[in-house]
Design a protein around this motif. Structure first.
Motif, PDB file in Angstrom:
ATOM      1  N   VAL A  79       0.825  -1.204   0.000  1.00  0.00           N
ATOM      2  CA  VAL A  79       0.000   0.000   0.000  1.00  0.00           C
ATOM      3  C   VAL A  79       0.862   1.258   0.000  1.00  0.00           C
ATOM      4  O   VAL A  79       0.610   2.206  -0.755  1.00  0.00           O
ATOM      5  N   GLU A  80       1.891   1.301   0.839  1.00  0.00           N
ATOM      6  CA  GLU A  80       2.676   2.522   1.008  1.00  0.00           C
ATOM      7  C   GLU A  80       3.386   2.932  -0.278  1.00  0.00           C
ATOM      8  O   GLU A  80       3.397   4.111  -0.642  1.00  0.00           O
ATOM      9  N   SER A  81       4.005   1.970  -0.963  1.00  0.00           N
ATOM     10  CA  SER A  81       4.730   2.294  -2.200  1.00  0.00           C
ATOM     11  C   SER A  81       3.829   2.280  -3.424  1.00  0.00           C
ATOM     12  O   SER A  81       4.285   2.588  -4.528  1.00  0.00           O
ATOM     13  N   GLN A  82       2.561   1.891  -3.239  1.00  0.00           N
ATOM     14  CA  GLN A  82       1.586   1.812  -4.322  1.00  0.00           C
ATOM     15  C   GLN A  82       2.130   0.989  -5.491  1.00  0.00           C
ATOM     16  O   GLN A  82       2.119   1.427  -6.645  1.00  0.00           O
ATOM     17  N   SER A  83       2.616  -0.193  -5.149  1.00  0.00           N
ATOM     18  CA  SER A  83       3.209  -1.047  -6.174  1.00  0.00           C
ATOM     19  C   SER A  83       2.857  -2.514  -5.937  1.00  0.00           C
ATOM     20  O   SER A  83       2.495  -2.914  -4.825  1.00  0.00           O
ATOM     21  N   LYS A 115      -0.245   5.144   8.676  1.00  0.00           N
ATOM     22  CA  LYS A 115       0.518   6.275   9.200  1.00  0.00           C
ATOM     23  C   LYS A 115       0.615   6.223  10.717  1.00  0.00           C
ATOM     24  O   LYS A 115       1.700   6.409  11.288  1.00  0.00           O
ATOM     25  N   SER A 116      -0.498   5.955  11.381  1.00  0.00           N
ATOM     26  CA  SER A 116      -0.522   5.932  12.836  1.00  0.00           C
ATOM     27  C   SER A 116       0.306   4.788  13.404  1.00  0.00           C
ATOM     28  O   SER A 116       1.085   4.963  14.354  1.00  0.00           O
ATOM     29  N   LEU A 117       0.162   3.599  12.824  1.00  0.00           N
ATOM     30  CA  LEU A 117       0.888   2.431  13.312  1.00  0.00           C
ATOM     31  C   LEU A 117       2.378   2.503  12.986  1.00  0.00           C
ATOM     32  O   LEU A 117       3.199   1.920  13.705  1.00  0.00           O
ATOM     33  N   SER A 118       2.742   3.197  11.927  1.00  0.00           N
ATOM     34  CA  SER A 118       4.161   3.366  11.602  1.00  0.00           C
ATOM     35  C   SER A 118       4.880   4.116  12.713  1.00  0.00           C
ATOM     36  O   SER A 118       6.018   3.796  13.072  1.00  0.00           O
ATOM     37  N   THR A 119       4.205   5.110  13.287  1.00  0.00           N
ATOM     38  CA  THR A 119       4.790   5.859  14.404  1.00  0.00           C
ATOM     39  C   THR A 119       4.994   4.943  15.606  1.00  0.00           C
ATOM     40  O   THR A 119       6.041   4.976  16.267  1.00  0.00           O
ATOM     41  N   HIS A 120       3.996   4.105  15.883  1.00  0.00           N
ATOM     42  CA  HIS A 120       4.106   3.140  16.988  1.00  0.00           C
ATOM     43  C   HIS A 120       5.279   2.188  16.765  1.00  0.00           C
ATOM     44  O   HIS A 120       6.063   1.919  17.686  1.00  0.00           O
ATOM     45  N   ALA A 121       5.429   1.685  15.545  1.00  0.00           N
ATOM     46  CA  ALA A 121       6.496   0.737  15.240  1.00  0.00           C
ATOM     47  C   ALA A 121       7.871   1.373  15.401  1.00  0.00           C
ATOM     48  O   ALA A 121       8.791   0.771  15.970  1.00  0.00           O
ATOM     49  N   SER A 128      11.604  -3.122  12.043  1.00  0.00           N
ATOM     50  CA  SER A 128      10.287  -3.705  11.856  1.00  0.00           C
ATOM     51  C   SER A 128       9.712  -3.333  10.494  1.00  0.00           C
ATOM     52  O   SER A 128      10.186  -2.411   9.827  1.00  0.00           O
ATOM     53  N   SER A 129       8.683  -4.070  10.093  1.00  0.00           N
ATOM     54  CA  SER A 129       7.941  -3.793   8.866  1.00  0.00           C
ATOM     55  C   SER A 129       6.459  -3.915   9.181  1.00  0.00           C
ATOM     56  O   SER A 129       6.045  -4.718  10.020  1.00  0.00           O
ATOM     57  N   LEU A 130       5.668  -3.112   8.493  1.00  0.00           N
ATOM     58  CA  LEU A 130       4.243  -3.023   8.764  1.00  0.00           C
ATOM     59  C   LEU A 130       3.457  -3.091   7.469  1.00  0.00           C
ATOM     60  O   LEU A 130       3.867  -2.523   6.452  1.00  0.00           O
ATOM     61  N   GLY A 131       2.338  -3.808   7.513  1.00  0.00           N
ATOM     62  CA  GLY A 131       1.442  -3.850   6.373  1.00  0.00           C
ATOM     63  C   GLY A 131       0.012  -3.683   6.838  1.00  0.00           C
ATOM     64  O   GLY A 131      -0.396  -4.275   7.846  1.00  0.00           O
ATOM     65  N   VAL A 132      -0.762  -2.869   6.134  1.00  0.00           N
ATOM     66  CA  VAL A 132      -2.185  -2.675   6.438  1.00  0.00           C
ATOM     67  C   VAL A 132      -2.939  -2.858   5.124  1.00  0.00           C
ATOM     68  O   VAL A 132      -2.652  -2.169   4.138  1.00  0.00           O
ATOM     69  N   TYR A 133      -3.906  -3.789   5.115  1.00  0.00           N
ATOM     70  CA  TYR A 133      -4.587  -4.145   3.877  1.00  0.00           C
ATOM     71  C   TYR A 133      -6.085  -4.361   4.122  1.00  0.00           C
ATOM     72  O   TYR A 133      -6.467  -4.865   5.186  1.00  0.00           O
TER      73      TYR A 133
END
Length: 270
Positions: A79-83, A115-121, A128-133
């Protein structure tokens, strides 16, 4: 599936964090490269369940491989890189990056959560790496989080995985936290834990979902710290082998030739 393939698949699927390459090399040494073709489903299962991370060609950030962002036919999206990209499960390499625009009724909340969870991570995990789908039925949102720490020079590797499904309509947040640590200097010790999570999120905002996840993960970390303290003072002490009275360590390669009473215990054999 043959018994041989089934046995090899179990080795792949149970590979410790950061050690799949070692397992693959061992399989190739024993059985040859041809056996890897039949293990494609096992590699895919491992990568998706362990939330394997990969850097896209030309990219700097790692993206996650999971069933939640699968497009089928070996392709995944971020999602973040739109790829979107092709992923080789046996080599863990990405290729053929293409543009991918998220089309979902949950799109705005997905991006807010990301965006919100990236700050937490960034605040709580060193790597770490995060994915939201959006889920495949587009009614809920999947949050996938993985933090890896590898230290092969010190003979240990570890992985923290979190997975949550958030249903905005009901405000439910259901998931699990898993920890897998392998220590293998002069032996093998492996810790595998799992903690189910079931919460109710009032309001359904990205900030509240993040707050609930952060609280659940902090609580579990504290539980683990207390458990490790108890093990160190209790069970682990019972597992430690005391040195014989000779003050010499046992040579396990020659253990079959020892005379138990005299050579190990230092006393007289009868």
């Amino acid at each position: 599936m043959s018994s041989k393939t089934s046995a090899l698949a179990s080795f792949v699927e149970s590979a410790p964090p950061g050690e799949l390459t070692n397992v693959t090399s061992a399989i190739k040494t024993i059985t040859g490269d041809n056996s890897l073709q039949s293990l494609a489903p096992a590699f895919q299962k491992y990568n998706e369940e362990q939330f394997t991370t990969v850097k896209l060609p030309g990219g700097s950030q790692s993206v996650i491989i999971s069933s939640h962002n699968s497009l089928g036919d070996g392709r995944y999206y971020d999602v973040e890189s739109q790829s979107s990209f092709a992923f080789d499960h046996s080599t863990q390499k990405a290729s053929d990056v293409q543009s991918h625009v998220l089309e979902s009724s949950q799109g705005d909340l997905v991006k807010s959560l990301l965006k919100s969870l990236s700050t937490h991570a960034q605040e709580h995990y060193p790597s770490s790496s995060l994915g939201v789908y959006p889920t495949f039925d587009d009614t809920s949102i999947a949050v996938v989080f993985v933090a890896n720490k590898y230290s092969p020079n010190n003979f240990w590797n570890g992985r923290w995985r979190s997975q949550y499904i958030f249903a905005p309509s009901s405000g439910t947040l259901i998931g699990s936290i898993k920890v897998d640590v392998h220590y293998y200097e002069d032996g093998n010790v492996r810790l595998i834990t799992s903690k189910p999570v079931s919460l109710s999120v009032s309001g359904g905002s990205a900030a509240e979902v993040t707050r609930q996840i952060a609280a659940a993960e902090r609580m579990y970390q504290e539980e683990l710290n207390r458990a490790f303290g108890s093990l160190s003072e209790g069970a682990f002490k019972g597992l430690r082998r005391q040195l014989p009275v000779t003050r010499q360590k046992i040579d396990w390669e020659k253990v079959g030739g020892y005379r138990l009473g005299q050579d190990i215990g230092g006393g007289r054999s009868r």
